[in-house]
Design a protein around this motif. Structure first.
Motif, PDB file in Angstrom:
ATOM      1  N   HIS A 148      35.932  38.018  38.818  1.00 52.02           N
ATOM      2  CA  HIS A 148      35.383  38.783  39.939  1.00 52.02           C
ATOM      3  C   HIS A 148      34.348  37.940  40.689  1.00 52.02           C
ATOM      4  CE1 HIS A 148      34.095  42.445  42.068  1.00 52.02           C
ATOM      5  NE2 HIS A 148      32.843  42.088  41.803  1.00 52.02           N
ATOM      6  N   LYS A 149      33.454  37.296  39.947  1.00 50.26           N
ATOM      7  CA  LYS A 149      32.432  36.456  40.578  1.00 50.26           C
ATOM      8  C   LYS A 149      33.071  35.251  41.271  1.00 50.26           C
ATOM      9  CE  LYS A 149      29.919  36.052  36.783  1.00 50.26           C
ATOM     10  NZ  LYS A 149      28.788  35.669  35.896  1.00 50.26           N
ATOM     11  N   SER A 150      34.080  34.665  40.659  1.00 53.11           N
ATOM     12  CA  SER A 150      34.764  33.506  41.256  1.00 53.11           C
ATOM     13  C   SER A 150      35.419  33.872  42.575  1.00 53.11           C
ATOM     14  CB  SER A 150      35.827  32.957  40.287  1.00 53.11           C
ATOM     15  OG  SER A 150      35.231  32.485  39.103  1.00 53.11           O
ATOM     16  N   ILE A 151      36.111  34.995  42.587  1.00 55.57           N
ATOM     17  CA  ILE A 151      36.772  35.438  43.820  1.00 55.57           C
ATOM     18  C   ILE A 151      35.727  35.790  44.870  1.00 55.57           C
ATOM     19  CG2 ILE A 151      38.261  37.205  44.848  1.00 55.57           C
ATOM     20  CD1 ILE A 151      39.769  37.277  42.150  1.00 55.57           C
ATOM     21  N   GLY A 152      34.637  36.417  44.465  1.00 55.53           N
ATOM     22  CA  GLY A 152      33.570  36.751  45.406  1.00 55.53           C
ATOM     23  C   GLY A 152      33.003  35.513  46.095  1.00 55.53           C
ATOM     24  N   ILE A 153      32.739  34.472  45.331  1.00 59.30           N
ATOM     25  CA  ILE A 153      32.222  33.225  45.926  1.00 59.30           C
ATOM     26  C   ILE A 153      33.283  32.607  46.827  1.00 59.30           C
ATOM     27  CG2 ILE A 153      31.430  30.877  45.417  1.00 59.30           C
ATOM     28  CD1 ILE A 153      29.330  33.111  44.921  1.00 59.30           C
TER      29      ILE A 153
ATOM     30  N   GLY B 182      30.774  48.276  47.321  1.00 63.44           N
ATOM     31  CA  GLY B 182      32.175  48.113  46.903  1.00 63.44           C
ATOM     32  C   GLY B 182      33.013  49.336  47.231  1.00 63.44           C
ATOM     33  N   TRP B 183      32.454  50.522  46.976  1.00 60.11           N
ATOM     34  CA  TRP B 183      33.169  51.761  47.322  1.00 60.11           C
ATOM     35  C   TRP B 183      33.335  51.885  48.832  1.00 60.11           C
ATOM     36  CZ3 TRP B 183      36.141  54.224  44.177  1.00 60.11           C
ATOM     37  CH2 TRP B 183      35.890  54.219  42.812  1.00 60.11           C
ATOM     38  N   ALA B 184      32.287  51.533  49.582  1.00 62.41           N
ATOM     39  CA  ALA B 184      32.376  51.601  51.050  1.00 62.41           C
ATOM     40  C   ALA B 184      33.416  50.616  51.565  1.00 62.41           C
ATOM     41  CB  ALA B 184      31.009  51.323  51.676  1.00 62.41           C
ATOM     42  N   LEU B 185      33.427  49.412  51.001  1.00 62.27           N
ATOM     43  CA  LEU B 185      34.416  48.412  51.405  1.00 62.27           C
ATOM     44  C   LEU B 185      35.828  48.913  51.107  1.00 62.27           C
ATOM     45  CD1 LEU B 185      35.337  45.632  52.382  1.00 62.27           C
ATOM     46  CD2 LEU B 185      34.750  44.728  50.117  1.00 62.27           C
ATOM     47  N   ALA B 186      36.024  49.486  49.945  1.00 68.33           N
ATOM     48  CA  ALA B 186      37.346  50.017  49.593  1.00 68.33           C
ATOM     49  C   ALA B 186      37.763  51.117  50.566  1.00 68.33           C
ATOM     50  CB  ALA B 186      37.342  50.543  48.154  1.00 68.33           C
ATOM     51  N   ALA B 187      36.833  52.004  50.910  1.00 62.47           N
ATOM     52  CA  ALA B 187      37.148  53.106  51.829  1.00 62.47           C
ATOM     53  C   ALA B 187      37.505  52.583  53.220  1.00 62.47           C
ATOM     54  CB  ALA B 187      35.957  54.068  51.919  1.00 62.47           C
ATOM     55  N   VAL B 188      36.756  51.620  53.719  1.00 66.53           N
ATOM     56  CA  VAL B 188      37.036  51.081  55.059  1.00 66.53           C
ATOM     57  C   VAL B 188      38.324  50.266  55.042  1.00 66.53           C
ATOM     58  CG1 VAL B 188      36.172  49.586  56.903  1.00 66.53           C
ATOM     59  CG2 VAL B 188      34.635  51.208  55.789  1.00 66.53           C
TER      60      VAL B 188
ATOM     61  N   MET C 285      32.327  41.290  53.774  1.00 70.70           N
ATOM     62  CA  MET C 285      32.840  40.081  53.123  1.00 70.70           C
ATOM     63  C   MET C 285      31.745  39.023  52.955  1.00 70.70           C
ATOM     64  SD  MET C 285      36.776  39.570  54.394  1.00 70.70           S
ATOM     65  CE  MET C 285      36.459  39.624  56.155  1.00 70.70           C
ATOM     66  N   VAL C 286      30.643  39.182  53.653  1.00 68.66           N
ATOM     67  CA  VAL C 286      29.487  38.297  53.457  1.00 68.66           C
ATOM     68  C   VAL C 286      28.481  38.966  52.520  1.00 68.66           C
ATOM     69  CG1 VAL C 286      27.514  37.206  54.589  1.00 68.66           C
ATOM     70  CG2 VAL C 286      29.763  37.125  55.675  1.00 68.66           C
ATOM     71  N   LEU C 287      28.132  40.214  52.813  1.00 69.20           N
ATOM     72  CA  LEU C 287      27.062  40.878  52.062  1.00 69.20           C
ATOM     73  C   LEU C 287      27.451  41.219  50.624  1.00 69.20           C
ATOM     74  CD1 LEU C 287      25.615  43.206  54.844  1.00 69.20           C
ATOM     75  CD2 LEU C 287      24.667  41.057  53.968  1.00 69.20           C
ATOM     76  N   MET C 288      28.698  41.584  50.381  1.00 68.97           N
ATOM     77  CA  MET C 288      29.087  41.930  49.014  1.00 68.97           C
ATOM     78  C   MET C 288      29.012  40.720  48.075  1.00 68.97           C
ATOM     79  SD  MET C 288      29.451  45.117  48.733  1.00 68.97           S
ATOM     80  CE  MET C 288      30.195  45.114  47.116  1.00 68.97           C
ATOM     81  N   PRO C 289      29.561  39.568  48.432  1.00 67.22           N
ATOM     82  CA  PRO C 289      29.387  38.411  47.541  1.00 67.22           C
ATOM     83  C   PRO C 289      27.922  37.989  47.398  1.00 67.22           C
ATOM     84  CG  PRO C 289      31.224  38.023  49.021  1.00 67.22           C
ATOM     85  CD  PRO C 289      30.530  39.274  49.498  1.00 67.22           C
ATOM     86  N   LEU C 290      27.161  38.067  48.497  1.00 63.69           N
ATOM     87  CA  LEU C 290      25.737  37.726  48.397  1.00 63.69           C
ATOM     88  C   LEU C 290      25.016  38.705  47.475  1.00 63.69           C
ATOM     89  CD1 LEU C 290      24.781  36.735  52.060  1.00 63.69           C
ATOM     90  CD2 LEU C 290      24.994  35.221  50.069  1.00 63.69           C
ATOM     91  N   GLY C 291      25.358  39.991  47.585  1.00 62.91           N
ATOM     92  CA  GLY C 291      24.760  40.993  46.706  1.00 62.91           C
ATOM     93  C   GLY C 291      25.135  40.775  45.249  1.00 62.91           C
ATOM     94  N   GLY C 292      26.385  40.422  45.007  1.00 59.11           N
ATOM     95  CA  GLY C 292      26.817  40.123  43.635  1.00 59.11           C
ATOM     96  C   GLY C 292      26.109  38.901  43.082  1.00 59.11           C
TER      97      GLY C 292
ATOM     98  N   LEU D  58      41.100  42.787  47.946  1.00 59.87           N
ATOM     99  CA  LEU D  58      41.756  43.820  47.138  1.00 59.87           C
ATOM    100  C   LEU D  58      41.728  43.464  45.651  1.00 59.87           C
ATOM    101  CD1 LEU D  58      44.786  44.772  49.414  1.00 59.87           C
ATOM    102  CD2 LEU D  58      42.691  46.093  49.006  1.00 59.87           C
ATOM    103  N   ALA D  59      41.921  42.186  45.341  1.00 59.24           N
ATOM    104  CA  ALA D  59      41.840  41.751  43.944  1.00 59.24           C
ATOM    105  C   ALA D  59      40.429  41.963  43.408  1.00 59.24           C
ATOM    106  CB  ALA D  59      42.240  40.278  43.828  1.00 59.24           C
ATOM    107  N   MET D  60      39.425  41.630  44.214  1.00 63.05           N
ATOM    108  CA  MET D  60      38.043  41.791  43.792  1.00 63.05           C
ATOM    109  C   MET D  60      37.718  43.269  43.536  1.00 63.05           C
ATOM    110  SD  MET D  60      34.908  39.658  45.474  1.00 63.05           S
ATOM    111  CE  MET D  60      35.150  40.411  47.040  1.00 63.05           C
ATOM    112  N   ILE D  61      38.197  44.147  44.389  1.00 61.39           N
ATOM    113  CA  ILE D  61      37.968  45.581  44.200  1.00 61.39           C
ATOM    114  C   ILE D  61      38.656  46.060  42.920  1.00 61.39           C
ATOM    115  CG2 ILE D  61      38.489  47.882  45.119  1.00 61.39           C
ATOM    116  CD1 ILE D  61      38.092  46.629  47.959  1.00 61.39           C
TER     117      ILE D  61
END
Length: 191
Positions: A49-54, A153-159, A98-105, A23-26
């Motif tokens: 944002h990058k720190s929290i993602g990692i 990110g939008w899809a993650l927020a919606a789900v 939670m795996v693909l979004m940080p990898l994508g970032g 939620l913080a990352m979003i």
């Protein structure tokens, strides 16, 4: 009969820790790209944002271990099959995101023409993905990866909203133990 089947402590801790981080990352992600902020503030938000993602990327294996080691309690039998399948699909999506979004970032940062280093919480330099950073044609890939990261990110927020809404529906309308089983410090109420 009183049923007090609930999640074990480690899965509960990991669930809420990752929920807060996601939620913080979003929230930070939306703020840094949608708000008109001073450049220094925007830079700090990008680094956070990058720190929290990692951090999320590194914590997900522990969350998956906790889920595998401490088997989650079965859903109540009163929940219809399609809803149970929807719950499973939602969880699979959330774990995947939670795996693909940080990898994508991370890929996006590695492909960026700006070549700005990631410094985790201002302390540790996190390397770029070398084979992406060294691509001669990395500019071609940056925009599609950025688009996928934003859309994800939008899809993650919606789900995530759907997940919370389902838990609240179970608590306030169906009045079963689904939410209680994951709340820290509370015992599941009798069914």
């Amino acid at each position: 009969m009183i049923k007090t089947i609930r999640y074990a402590n480690l899965p509960i801790i990991m669930h809420w820790l990752l929920a807060v981080l996601v939620l913080a990352m979003i929230g930070i992600g939306l703020s840094m790209v949608e708000l008109d902020l001073p450049p220094a503030t925007k830079f700090r938000l990008f680094q956070l944002h990058k720190s929290i993602g990692i951090m999320v990327l590194l914590l997900v294996p522990l969350r998956l271990f906790a889920r595998a080691y401490y088997r989650p309690p079965a859903l109540p039998r009163s929940i219809p099959g399609p809803e149970q399948r929807a719950a499973v699909a939602t969880h699979i999506f959330l774990y995947g995101a939670m795996v693909l979004m940080p990898l994508g970032g991370w890929a996006m940062v590695s492909l960026s023409p700006r070549n700005i280093p990631t410094v985790l919480f201002g302390l540790v330099v996190w390397p770029h993905i070398s084979w992406l950073a060294d691509l001669e044609s990395k500019a071609i890939w940056f925009e599609p990866v950025e688009f996928l990261h934003r859309a994800g990110g939008w899809a993650l927020a919606a789900v995530a909203v759907l997940h919370v809404a389902a838990a609240l529906r179970h608590h306030f309308f169906i009045k079963d133990n689904v939410l209680w089983r994951m709340l820290p410090f509370w015992r599941a109420r009798p069914e």
